[in-house]
Write a protein that holds these residues in place. Structure first.
Motif, PDB file in Angstrom:
ATOM      1  N   LEU A   1      13.311  -3.172 -12.621  1.00 55.54           N
ATOM      2  CA  LEU A   1      12.226  -3.010 -11.746  1.00 55.54           C
ATOM      3  C   LEU A   1      12.294  -3.157 -10.310  1.00 55.54           C
ATOM      4  N   PRO A   2      11.840  -2.561  -9.247  1.00 58.76           N
ATOM      5  CA  PRO A   2      12.282  -2.835  -7.848  1.00 58.76           C
ATOM      6  C   PRO A   2      12.124  -4.106  -7.496  1.00 58.76           C
ATOM      7  N   ASN A   3      13.059  -4.749  -6.609  1.00 59.10           N
ATOM      8  CA  ASN A   3      12.925  -6.063  -6.096  1.00 59.10           C
ATOM      9  C   ASN A   3      11.993  -5.641  -4.653  1.00 59.10           C
ATOM     10  N   ASN A   4      11.664  -6.862  -4.105  1.00 58.95           N
ATOM     11  CA  ASN A   4      10.652  -6.688  -2.894  1.00 58.95           C
ATOM     12  C   ASN A   4      10.957  -5.720  -1.845  1.00 58.95           C
ATOM     13  N   GLU A   5      12.419  -5.654  -1.298  1.00 57.84           N
ATOM     14  CA  GLU A   5      12.689  -4.674  -0.329  1.00 57.84           C
ATOM     15  C   GLU A   5      12.648  -3.416  -0.891  1.00 57.84           C
ATOM     16  N   GLU A   6      12.940  -3.017  -2.036  1.00 56.21           N
ATOM     17  CA  GLU A   6      12.685  -1.642  -2.596  1.00 56.21           C
ATOM     18  C   GLU A   6      11.670  -1.299  -2.832  1.00 56.21           C
ATOM     19  N   ARG A   7      10.392  -2.364  -3.142  1.00 54.68           N
ATOM     20  CA  ARG A   7       9.235  -1.922  -3.264  1.00 54.68           C
ATOM     21  C   ARG A   7       8.381  -1.455  -2.030  1.00 54.68           C
ATOM     22  N   GLU A   8       8.946  -2.331  -0.733  1.00 52.22           N
ATOM     23  CA  GLU A   8       8.639  -1.788   0.497  1.00 52.22           C
ATOM     24  C   GLU A   8       8.800  -0.406   0.624  1.00 52.22           C
ATOM     25  N   LEU A   9      10.233  -0.183   0.687  1.00 58.00           N
ATOM     26  CA  LEU A   9      10.755   1.352   0.729  1.00 58.00           C
ATOM     27  C   LEU A   9      10.041   2.189  -0.213  1.00 58.00           C
ATOM     28  N   ILE A  10       9.668   1.933  -1.522  1.00 58.78           N
ATOM     29  CA  ILE A  10       9.102   2.966  -2.198  1.00 58.78           C
ATOM     30  C   ILE A  10       7.556   3.256  -1.659  1.00 58.78           C
ATOM     31  N   PHE A  11       6.776   2.048  -1.067  1.00 61.47           N
ATOM     32  CA  PHE A  11       5.430   2.344  -0.420  1.00 61.47           C
ATOM     33  C   PHE A  11       5.772   3.288   0.636  1.00 61.47           C
ATOM     34  N   GLN A  12       6.790   2.997   1.363  1.00 64.04           N
ATOM     35  CA  GLN A  12       6.922   3.782   2.580  1.00 64.04           C
ATOM     36  C   GLN A  12       7.350   5.297   2.515  1.00 64.04           C
ATOM     37  N   ILE A  13       7.962   5.559   1.492  1.00 69.80           N
ATOM     38  CA  ILE A  13       8.554   6.680   1.159  1.00 69.80           C
ATOM     39  C   ILE A  13       7.135   7.822   0.386  1.00 69.80           C
ATOM     40  N   HIS A  14       6.345   7.091  -0.298  1.00 74.58           N
ATOM     41  CA  HIS A  14       5.044   7.819  -0.706  1.00 74.58           C
ATOM     42  C   HIS A  14       4.003   7.847   0.460  1.00 74.58           C
ATOM     43  N   LEU A  15       3.875   6.864   1.096  1.00 78.94           N
ATOM     44  CA  LEU A  15       3.066   6.916   2.388  1.00 78.94           C
ATOM     45  C   LEU A  15       3.391   8.069   3.462  1.00 78.94           C
ATOM     46  N   LYS A  16       4.808   8.134   3.517  1.00 82.17           N
ATOM     47  CA  LYS A  16       5.305   9.043   4.616  1.00 82.17           C
ATOM     48  C   LYS A  16       5.041  10.482   4.261  1.00 82.17           C
ATOM     49  N   ARG A  17       5.146  10.765   2.656  1.00 81.21           N
ATOM     50  CA  ARG A  17       4.862  12.020   2.211  1.00 81.21           C
ATOM     51  C   ARG A  17       3.371  12.319   2.269  1.00 81.21           C
ATOM     52  N   ILE A  18       2.453  11.406   1.968  1.00 84.19           N
ATOM     53  CA  ILE A  18       1.157  11.671   2.016  1.00 84.19           C
ATOM     54  C   ILE A  18       0.332  11.538   3.299  1.00 84.19           C
ATOM     55  N   ARG A  19       0.807  10.764   4.149  1.00 84.89           N
ATOM     56  CA  ARG A  19       0.248  10.736   5.513  1.00 84.89           C
ATOM     57  C   ARG A  19       1.480  10.596   6.766  1.00 84.89           C
ATOM     58  N   PRO A  20       2.201  11.831   6.644  1.00 85.57           N
ATOM     59  CA  PRO A  20       3.370  11.796   7.784  1.00 85.57           C
ATOM     60  C   PRO A  20       2.912  11.343   9.055  1.00 85.57           C
ATOM     61  N   GLN A  21       1.846  11.490   9.551  1.00 84.75           N
ATOM     62  CA  GLN A  21       1.358  11.067  11.017  1.00 84.75           C
ATOM     63  C   GLN A  21       0.948   9.595  11.051  1.00 84.75           C
ATOM     64  N   SER A  22       0.393   8.994   9.867  1.00 86.94           N
ATOM     65  CA  SER A  22      -0.261   7.631  10.231  1.00 86.94           C
ATOM     66  C   SER A  22       0.609   6.642   9.180  1.00 86.94           C
ATOM     67  N   TRP A  23       1.443   6.921   8.452  1.00 86.99           N
ATOM     68  CA  TRP A  23       1.887   6.121   7.512  1.00 86.99           C
ATOM     69  C   TRP A  23       2.070   4.659   7.911  1.00 86.99           C
ATOM     70  N   GLN A  24       2.625   4.575   9.400  1.00 85.92           N
ATOM     71  CA  GLN A  24       2.859   3.274   9.919  1.00 85.92           C
ATOM     72  C   GLN A  24       1.742   2.359  10.073  1.00 85.92           C
ATOM     73  N   ASN A  25       0.483   3.005   9.849  1.00 85.54           N
ATOM     74  CA  ASN A  25      -0.633   2.186  10.023  1.00 85.54           C
ATOM     75  C   ASN A  25      -0.802   1.241   8.827  1.00 85.54           C
ATOM     76  N   TYR A  26       0.173   1.519   7.565  1.00 83.98           N
ATOM     77  CA  TYR A  26      -0.155   0.744   6.564  1.00 83.98           C
ATOM     78  C   TYR A  26       0.991  -0.486   6.504  1.00 83.98           C
ATOM     79  N   ASN A  27       0.271  -1.672   6.128  1.00 80.85           N
ATOM     80  CA  ASN A  27       1.038  -2.683   6.011  1.00 80.85           C
ATOM     81  C   ASN A  27       2.043  -3.031   4.572  1.00 80.85           C
ATOM     82  N   THR A  28       3.196  -2.254   4.885  1.00 85.13           N
ATOM     83  CA  THR A  28       3.975  -1.908   3.797  1.00 85.13           C
ATOM     84  C   THR A  28       4.765  -3.529   3.163  1.00 85.13           C
TER      85      THR A  28
END
Ligand SMILES: Nc1ncnc2c1ncn2[C@@H]1O[C@H](COP(=O)(O)OP(=O)(O)OP(=O)(O)O)[C@@H](O)[C@H]1O
Length: 492
Positions: free
Chosen positions: A391-418
């Protein structure tokens, strides 16, 4: 050694009856007449059920519809010369007791004569009583030089001028097809465009995809995922990166052995399938997915035949990635399945191929459980490495959130508190994180607004991850990996 060398060695060593596993009768006959008989001065006789013997005007039509007579012909023939008998359709009579007996007797007689029998068949289904007298070899699909030769031959026959680069590209895209299929697809593209050019490549690739999918064993798998789409798993990614050029000529000249493959063991939804797709993408190789369940079932002996067919296609398409999903489901409890040993035999064929293969087929096998996997599979030398995907560790989970949010919202993904989100989903898998994001999107969409960090938090709160619902299984896997039997995919 190549096929012709293997076959010549068997013939010279006086193996009396050889079964060649192929659908390409015409190509095999051509090879026998042009390579074997020319080199070794053998006379070649061909027999099939409808036309009887056909190669020699004196015997034309002899033993039509009479396989027993066809064998008697071999027995009686003057043995001053080296004689090779190619028998087609013969395996259809393997249930006939009289024929089995005749073949057994004949195998003794011709051992001392200069005669060899070759049975051509597209399935290997030898009765138990003939196992010790028949040797089986596979005719591989045509290799690159053979395909190039055929394309050049066709272009001359059809008066089409091709430059070398196009011949090379066409030949590469035809890998994995039989000569007969290559002829068909080339003539089809010419009929469509009036010539052969780069447009032909997409037709060939589509044709190949359909043919491979028709086998219902292998699927030509489309992929769009890359290494950068995987969050975490740094040790595994580094391992793969180091090997990204291992199928190149430079790597071969350097003396590096061709990689065999990887076994990825892990908890569901941790990115095993994702990794298989990313390898094919990053190494720019075709991805073949084997539906291992489809190897089983059908008549006795069919599973072994299907395994050989799968190997022939994969090798014909090499270099390629062969993805075997959920290998644990097929080969768990090998010796207690009550299937007359079919699983054990298929497994034996697979593991021998895996250990001995020299063709650039990179196997990526995935498994969710380990306890019932045969120990032979886990032994060193089978796969290049066994990785455990936890199971992903904390750092990996953050990266997974970022990868999926970047794909879904390429312009606004940084607005999410990953950072905050990843702290809230300890023990979630990558797939579960993705599911929570999708869930939050449904909620927001139904309320006609954009989804927010808060929506994802709510979705996470409503979710019970597998690590809780199947705690025992997850902990067993983690304990197994901690005992040092697999490399952790995340830790470098
Ligand atoms: N490390 C990761 N980084 C990014 N996305 C991930 C990761 N792990 C899982 N996912 C997401 O979850 C989806 C499902 O993962 P995947 O199918 O690769 O898991 P798996 O380990 O093969 O699971 P299973 O054992 O159930 O087949 C992926 O398509 C991807 O979107």
């Amino acid at each position: 050694m190549n096929f012709i060398q293997d076959l010549r060695l068997l013939l010279k060593s006086r193996y009396p009856i050889i079964l060649i596993n192929t659908r390409e009768e015409e190509r095999l006959e051509y090879m026998m007449k042009n390579h074997i008989s020319c080199l070794d001065n053998e006379k070649v006789y061909c027999w099939d059920f409808v036309d009887g013997y056909t190669s020699n005007p004196n015997d034309n039509g002899y033993a039509q519809r009479n396989p027993l007579l066809a064998l008697e012909f071999i027995e009686k023939l003057d043995n001053r010369y080296l004689n090779l008998f190619i028998l087609k359709d013969f395996d259809s009579f393997f249930r006939d007791v009289g024929l089995i007996r005749k073949l057994r007797n004949l195998s003794q007689i011709i051992k001392t004569q200069s005669k060899n029998i070759i049975i051509v068949s597209c399935k290997v289904n030898i009765p138990y009583t003939l196992n010790d007298v028949i040797t089986v070899i596979d005719l591989p699909l045509p290799n690159l030089p053979e395909i190039k030769k055929e394309i050049k031959r066709l272009s001359i026959a059809l008066s089409i001028v091709l430059d070398i680069e196009l011949v090379n590209n066409l030949a590469k895209s035809c890998q994995g097809l039989s000569i007969d299929r290559i002829r068909k697809v080339i003539t089809r593209t010419i009929a469509q465009y009036g010539q052969l050019d780069s447009r032909s490549l997409s037709i060939i690739i589509e044709e190949k995809r359909q043919i491979i999918n028709q086998t219902r064993l292998l699927e030509f798998y489309p992929y769009k995922k890359a290494n950068k789409d995987i969050g975490g798993l740094n040790a595994l990614k580094l391992w793969l990166k180091k090997r990204s050029r291992s199928f190149s000529k430079q790597s071969f000249d350097y003396g590096i052995p061709t990689p065999k493959g990887l076994l990825l063991v892990g908890i569901q939804g941790t990115g095993k399938s994702l990794t298989a797709k990313a390898i094919a993408n990053d190494w720019t190789l075709p991805l073949l997915r084997l539906d291992i369940g489809k190897l089983f079932g059908g008549l006795v002996g069919e599973s072994e035949s299907k395994m050989r067919e799968m190997v022939t296609i994969a090798e014909g398409l090499s270099p390629c990635v062969l993805w075997i999903d959920e290998i644990d489901k097929a080969f768990s409890n090998l010796y207690s399945q009550g299937d007359s040993g079919t699983s054990a035999r298929v497994f034996g064929t697979f593991i021998t191929w895996l250990s001995e293969k020299t063709t650039p087929v990179f196997v990526v096998a995935t498994a969710n459980t380990i306890q019932n996997l045969p120990s032979e599979m886990l032994r060193k030398g089978r796969f290049d490495e066994i990785f455990f995907l936890d199971l992903p560790n904390n750092e990996e989970r953050e990266l997974i959130f970022q990868i999926h949010l970047k794909r879904i919202r390429p312009q606004s993904w940084q607005n999410y508190n990953t950072k905050q989100l990843s702290l809230l989903c300890n023990k979630f898998s990558g797939a579960e994180i993705e599911q929570a994001i999708v869930e939050s999107m449904h909620t927001a969409f139904s309320e006609e607004r954009e989804f927010s960090t808060e929506d994802i938090k709510i979705a996470l709160g409503q979710f019970v991850p597998l690590a809780y619902t199947d705690k025992e299984q997850v902990e067993n896997l983690q304990a197994w990996a901690a005992s040092g039997r697999a490399r952790n995919a995340s830790l470098q």
